[in-house]
Design a protein around this motif. Sequence first.
Motif, mmCIF file in Angstrom:
data_model
loop_
_atom_site.group_PDB
_atom_site.id
_atom_site.type_symbol
_atom_site.label_atom_id
_atom_site.label_comp_id
_atom_site.label_asym_id
_atom_site.label_seq_id
_atom_site.Cartn_x
_atom_site.Cartn_y
_atom_site.Cartn_z
ATOM 1 N N VAL A 139 -19.906 10.345 7.467
ATOM 2 C CA VAL A 139 -19.433 11.976 7.476
ATOM 3 C C VAL A 139 -20.468 12.755 7.155
ATOM 4 N N GLU A 140 -20.638 13.891 7.870
ATOM 5 C CA GLU A 140 -21.545 14.962 7.390
ATOM 6 C C GLU A 140 -21.264 15.738 6.188
ATOM 7 N N ILE A 141 -22.191 15.822 5.340
ATOM 8 C CA ILE A 141 -22.097 16.419 4.102
ATOM 9 C C ILE A 141 -23.353 17.397 3.981
ATOM 10 N N LEU A 142 -23.203 18.753 4.045
ATOM 11 C CA LEU A 142 -24.381 19.551 4.174
ATOM 12 C C LEU A 142 -25.569 19.277 4.885
ATOM 13 N N GLY A 143 -25.099 18.783 6.024
ATOM 14 C CA GLY A 143 -26.049 18.480 7.290
ATOM 15 C C GLY A 143 -26.615 17.037 6.997
ATOM 16 N N ARG A 144 -26.052 16.332 6.014
ATOM 17 C CA ARG A 144 -26.545 15.046 5.739
ATOM 18 C C ARG A 144 -25.500 13.859 5.852
ATOM 19 N N SER A 145 -25.895 12.835 6.401
ATOM 20 C CA SER A 145 -24.874 11.664 6.761
ATOM 21 C C SER A 145 -24.757 11.015 5.297
ATOM 22 N N PHE A 146 -23.435 10.589 5.190
ATOM 23 C CA PHE A 146 -23.078 10.009 4.035
ATOM 24 C C PHE A 146 -21.915 8.859 4.259
ATOM 25 N N PRO A 147 -22.272 7.587 4.252
ATOM 26 C CA PRO A 147 -21.471 6.536 4.537
ATOM 27 C C PRO A 147 -19.856 6.838 4.040
ATOM 28 N N SER A 148 -18.933 6.606 5.010
ATOM 29 C CA SER A 148 -17.661 6.671 4.706
ATOM 30 C C SER A 148 -16.859 5.642 3.804
ATOM 31 N N TYR A 149 -17.523 4.561 3.705
ATOM 32 C CA TYR A 149 -17.106 3.492 2.843
ATOM 33 C C TYR A 149 -17.492 3.748 1.472
ATOM 34 N N ASP A 150 -18.598 4.425 1.365
ATOM 35 C CA ASP A 150 -18.863 5.045 -0.204
ATOM 36 C C ASP A 150 -17.856 6.127 -0.619
ATOM 37 N N LEU A 151 -17.326 6.746 0.186
ATOM 38 C CA LEU A 151 -16.177 7.759 -0.157
ATOM 39 C C LEU A 151 -15.038 7.017 -0.553
ATOM 40 N N PHE A 152 -14.619 5.852 0.113
ATOM 41 C CA PHE A 152 -13.646 5.015 -0.319
ATOM 42 C C PHE A 152 -13.913 4.430 -1.669
ATOM 43 N N LEU A 153 -15.118 4.056 -1.958
ATOM 44 C CA LEU A 153 -15.431 3.543 -3.221
ATOM 45 C C LEU A 153 -15.362 4.541 -4.412
ATOM 46 N N ILE A 154 -15.519 5.853 -4.054
ATOM 47 C CA ILE A 154 -15.662 6.990 -4.856
ATOM 48 C C ILE A 154 -14.039 6.907 -5.435
ATOM 49 N N ILE A 155 -13.182 6.917 -4.578
ATOM 50 C CA ILE A 155 -11.924 6.961 -4.960
ATOM 51 C C ILE A 155 -11.236 5.816 -5.479
ATOM 52 N N ILE A 156 -11.817 4.648 -5.319
ATOM 53 C CA ILE A 156 -11.288 3.244 -5.694
ATOM 54 C C ILE A 156 -11.383 3.193 -7.477
ATOM 55 N N VAL A 160 -8.233 2.598 -10.102
ATOM 56 C CA VAL A 160 -8.168 1.560 -10.844
ATOM 57 C C VAL A 160 -7.971 1.689 -12.258
ATOM 58 N N LEU A 161 -8.958 2.724 -12.650
ATOM 59 C CA LEU A 161 -8.547 3.214 -14.030
ATOM 60 C C LEU A 161 -7.350 3.461 -14.169
ATOM 61 N N GLY A 162 -6.603 4.174 -13.334
ATOM 62 C CA GLY A 162 -5.247 4.826 -13.601
ATOM 63 C C GLY A 162 -4.500 3.672 -13.600
ATOM 64 N N ALA A 163 -4.463 2.494 -12.913
ATOM 65 C CA ALA A 163 -3.626 1.616 -12.938
ATOM 66 C C ALA A 163 -3.753 0.681 -13.874
ATOM 67 N N VAL A 164 -4.801 0.434 -14.490
ATOM 68 C CA VAL A 164 -5.060 -0.455 -15.573
ATOM 69 C C VAL A 164 -4.533 0.666 -17.015
ATOM 70 N N TRP A 165 -4.594 1.855 -16.758
ATOM 71 C CA TRP A 165 -4.152 2.523 -18.133
ATOM 72 C C TRP A 165 -2.550 2.482 -17.947
ATOM 73 N N LEU A 166 -2.147 2.596 -16.909
ATOM 74 C CA LEU A 166 -0.560 2.385 -16.659
ATOM 75 C C LEU A 166 -0.167 1.186 -17.437
ATOM 76 N N LEU A 167 -0.834 0.022 -16.877
ATOM 77 C CA LEU A 167 -0.655 -1.409 -17.216
ATOM 78 C C LEU A 167 -0.376 -1.481 -18.811
ATOM 79 N N LEU A 168 -1.691 -0.867 -19.409
ATOM 80 C CA LEU A 168 -1.878 -1.000 -20.710
ATOM 81 C C LEU A 168 -0.787 -0.055 -21.700
ATOM 82 N N SER A 169 -0.516 1.081 -20.928
ATOM 83 C CA SER A 169 0.243 2.036 -21.801
ATOM 84 C C SER A 169 1.767 2.223 -21.549
#
Length: 656
Positions: A139-156, A160-169
Amino acid sequence: MNFSGLIVQLLNGLASASSLFLVAAGLSLIFGVTRIVNFAHGSFFMVGIYVAYSLAELLAGVGWGGIGFWLALPVAAIAVAAVGASIEIVLLRRIYKAPELFQLLATFALVLIIKDAILYLWGPDELLGPRAPGLSGAVEILGRSFPSYDLFLIIIGPLVLGAVWLLLSRTRFGTLVRAATQDREMVSALSINQAWLFTAVFAIGSLLAGLGGALQLPREPATLELDINTISSAFVVVVVGGLGSLPGAYVAALLISEIKSLCIWLGVVNIGGFSFSFPKLTLVVEFVVMAAVLVWRPWGLMGRPQAPSRYLGMQEEPLRRSGPGYAAAAATVVVALALLPVLTADSPYTTVLLIDLLIAALFAASLHFIMGPAGLHSFGHAAYFGLGAYGAALLVRAGGLPMEAALVLAPLVAGLGALVFGWFAVRLSGTYLAMLTLAFAQITWAIVYQWDSLTGGSNGLTGIWPPQWLAGKQNYYWLTLLITALGVWWLRRVLFSPFGYTLRACRDSTVRADAIGIDVKLQQWMGFVLAGLVGGVAGALFAFSKGSISPETLGVGKSVDGLVMVLLGGIQTLAGPVVGAFTFSWLHDAVARNTDYWRAMLGAIILLLVLAFPQGIAGAVKEIADRWRGRRDDIVADELAQHPMQAAAANGETER
């Protein structure tokens, strides 16, 4: 440097932080409940990426296409969870009540076994996975290419933190996990099946590590070096965030990843006529952050002191002065070692191996000095070994000094390093102290690795040979034997001096020692320096025995080898480090020369020794001797009870 480049690098840092957090979260969860410092956690990450690679290929081959790739990631994580649960049931359940350091030794053995298992199944070559279907573009971000898969990892990561927190709390299971984190003995007292709770936690932690590895498949190749590289970074994140704190692990992963990204963005910067290459700092920036955080906040950013365990593990026994029999046996061993080069004159390699064994024994004895009697667990003792080696090499090459002078002065370089590092380290305790020593060792390694003009950088230094009268390996062996024997003897003398008794008093009861006027931190600091000096002697001997040195002499692997030697021999006996050094070094050499899968065989041997002799080899021999002596005393007492006249005569002789 520009603004768009900064934004892209920061996004890269967020993507890297997600995978790093997954591994660290699993490690933090396992440690929080089981109190096991799982050295094999990086191996689970590595297994995850290899299994995901094979599953993606298999499913693509049967026509599943893009669905097969996305299905391969969670299935690989589940497979790693099954492997982790099996290891916990078969092995770790047997050693939960062993001292933490012996648990570390067992998980180190697992690292060796898993690495060779992967080598056997997938081979030594790097394996590059496919691109993620549907996210293979950019994807284009400020004129630079950034891998779409890395955006997916940013969300993951946050998901996962929220899922584990719900499991523990929000679940009963999470309540039990949090209770076990605070006080696992109380959880057991409440009739909770602690064994299966531990298994479930270990499986979840392994699943997170496996998922972290699987998610990296489109980003980096699967290699056999992923285990050590990953576990070192995960340890740093867990310690910086605070042991047992999942939000802390996420914050620490973000902090470290973003600082690395900033270093890459800054590039080479000229300041006052000097050029600074910031990308090179990525080799050490995480350890600099860890050292700074632990000095400022000893429990990590979001951590807190762990509740003390009611089970104290293996109790420390008071050291006893050896009798004439022990001294005679030690003298016999030294004489036998002195004669070995003559008896094996037709095998020059034997003499070279014996030199390595003696140097390893002196290095292990110096580490044992602070680990056993002083109770300070160091994961970075290789720093002093390496400083002694580089100090000797530079004194000879740059200073023009003879070897004899370098052998005297080089240990002072190591002692100076211990003086600086120890001042900070002794203010911490337990795992935090161990990790701070690791941080200082890695910072030292990075300086040596990158200072090309002085240390030779990654190539190291060559041409460091002893003088003519020591050119023959036999003569150098005898010198090494003399210095090693004197070093071990001197450490023993120190332990039975007033300072040695004071050091053990500080270990056994810090509060009582402080109450009677002992400056605990000063005594421990002095012990740290003495251990560093002797470790520097071993390093100087190593440099002249090999004729060259490289940054590996300060690496994590060398520190781990020292830990294995001490624990294998037995931390509660003075002979333990020597026995462990000889055993480990000889096994390493013998196994490596006879099989391609020497790591697995060595790991299996270490596991067997840990399970059979949890107190170490020398400790087991001592225990057997004590039992035999006690049984003999019981027999004598029974005989005297059956013959009252002899008992009376014996008592009379005693009174006279």
